[in-house]
Design an enzyme around this catalytic site. Structure first.
Site: not given
Ligand SMILES: [Zn+2]
Length: 395
Positions: A90, A331
């Site tokens: 940016d 996860c």
């Molecule tokens: Zn995850």
């Protein structure tokens, strides 16, 4: 080298491919933000593992520290941060205008106080373009004048006009740099851009549309930006800065049909899941936001059922993963109970694991949207997504 193709549409939503010097980016795409040349707590391998294809780095921060010439000496930004896929920088406009403390805007540029050493510095359209050229990202952004979301029409008009004048100066300087006409031209802070400091790979420059929450200004701004040049992308700036969400959605609906289809549209600073879905629905292709990493460090995780605060006591003995549908390291390896323990015990691993998951969540959300667009089923997909994500009422 800067080609964009729309592969499929579903309503206004688009799936496309953006070809850049360091690779091809499939859109819609979420860009993780590497403010200081690093996506906080995540390594390049982490980013690759969650499927990041395009990463944003921050011109203001890298200019103030370590300085773009240090980055150039160490092989330019891709080498410096060991990221071999596409990068976008940016312009520093947003940071300069959101800094606390001293700031003075005039037609030439902005004088401001460095947040690192308190020293006075100056950014102009030409300097911001030179710094980004020296950093060497695939995509550079024009230096813009940002106003708060609630700015009145006169203030927003003034900033829009200045942003357009600055855009012409950025484009001019970018053309000179791309043509190799850098010479030994001294620049405003006394530094010199030498041909040897130029990255070997070319870079493209994207304009930023301003205009506050004023529809007529936004519409006029798009027309005047498009009249100026044939751009390879267009960014919509100055949204998600405090205005109500319906205002942002209405402005997107007003602006998007005016941008020719082959130009990718980048909505700057927007990255909450419900905003990504709403913006893709309105034809946006690229996003960036610090939300996944900032929220992750605070213990807040995105899940298909809405945000989860991992610090909550209810997770203490929970053996389930954060998100049963997620394929990230967090996860597939750890329980909610363990993640909560890391946060309660203030262990660094917790910050990394939630940041990793949140970035994966947004990248996967963009991938799911892309798949739904390619099936021409974006509307039903978005309805089902919202029913589930917003059901908890906590989002
Ligand atoms: Zn995850």
């Amino acid at each position: 080298m800067f080609d964009f193709t729309v592969d499929a549409t579903s309503g206004r939503a688009r799936a496309g491919s953006l070809t850049l010097p360091h690779g091809t980016v499939e859109t819609p795409v979420f860009m993780p933000v590497g403010t200081q040349g690093t996506v906080r707590a995540l390594s390049p391998n982490d980013l690759r593992s969650v499927g990041a294809t395009l990463v944003l780095a921050n011109t203001y921060h890298l200019h103030v520290r370590p300085g773009e010439h240090v980055v150039a000496t160490l092989g330019a930004l891709h080498r410096f941060m060991a990221w071999d896929r596409p990068l976008l920088t940016d312009s520093g406009g947003f940071q300069v205008f959101s800094l606390e403390g001293f700031r003075r805007v005039d037609e030439d540029g902005v004088e401001f106080q460095s947040h690192v050493d308190g020293g006075r510095r100056r950014l102009t359209p030409e300097r911001a373009t030179e710094i980004q050229w020296t950093l060497g990202a695939d995509i550079a952004m024009a230096f813009d004048h940002v106003v708060p979301g609630g700015a009145d029409e006169a203030t927003a008009r003034d900033a829009l006009e200045r942003t357009l004048r600055w855009l012409a100066r950025c484009a001019q300087r970018h053309r000179e740099l791309a043509d190799g006409r850098t010479g030994e031209r001294a620049v405003s802070d006394g530094a010199v851009v030498r041909p040897s400091a130029r990255p070997p790979i070319r870079q493209t420059l994207w304009p930023i549309l301003q205009g506050g929450a004023h529809r007529a200004l936004r519409e006029e701004g798009v027309r005047r930006i498009l009249d100026m040049n044939s751009w390879t992308g267009l960014a919509i700036g100055g949204l998600s800065v405090g205005e109500p969400k319906p205002v942002m959605y209405n402005l997107l609906e007003a602006v998007e049909p005016r941008i020719p289809s082959p130009i990718p549209r980048y909505l700057m600073g927007v990255g909450f899941p419900e905003d990504l879905v709403a913006a893709v629905e309105r034809g946006v292709d690229l996003f960036d936001c610090v939300a996944p990493t900032r929220n992750g460090r605070n213990g807040s995780a995105f899940t298909p059922d809405g945000p989860v605060n991992i610090r909550n006591a209810e997770h203490r003995e929970d053996p389930r993963p954060l998100d049963e549908s997620c394929d990230c390291e967090t996860c597939t390896t750890f329980s909610r109970g363990y993640l909560r323990h890391l946060f309660v015990a203030e262990e660094l691993l917790g910050l990394r694991l939630l940041s990793l998951h949140n970035v994966r969540y947004l990248i996967r959300l963009a991938q799911d949207m892309r798949a739904a667009i390619r099936r021409d089923a974006f509307g039903p997909w978005a309805d089902a997504w919202r029913r589930r994500y917003l059901r908890s009422g906590s989002a």
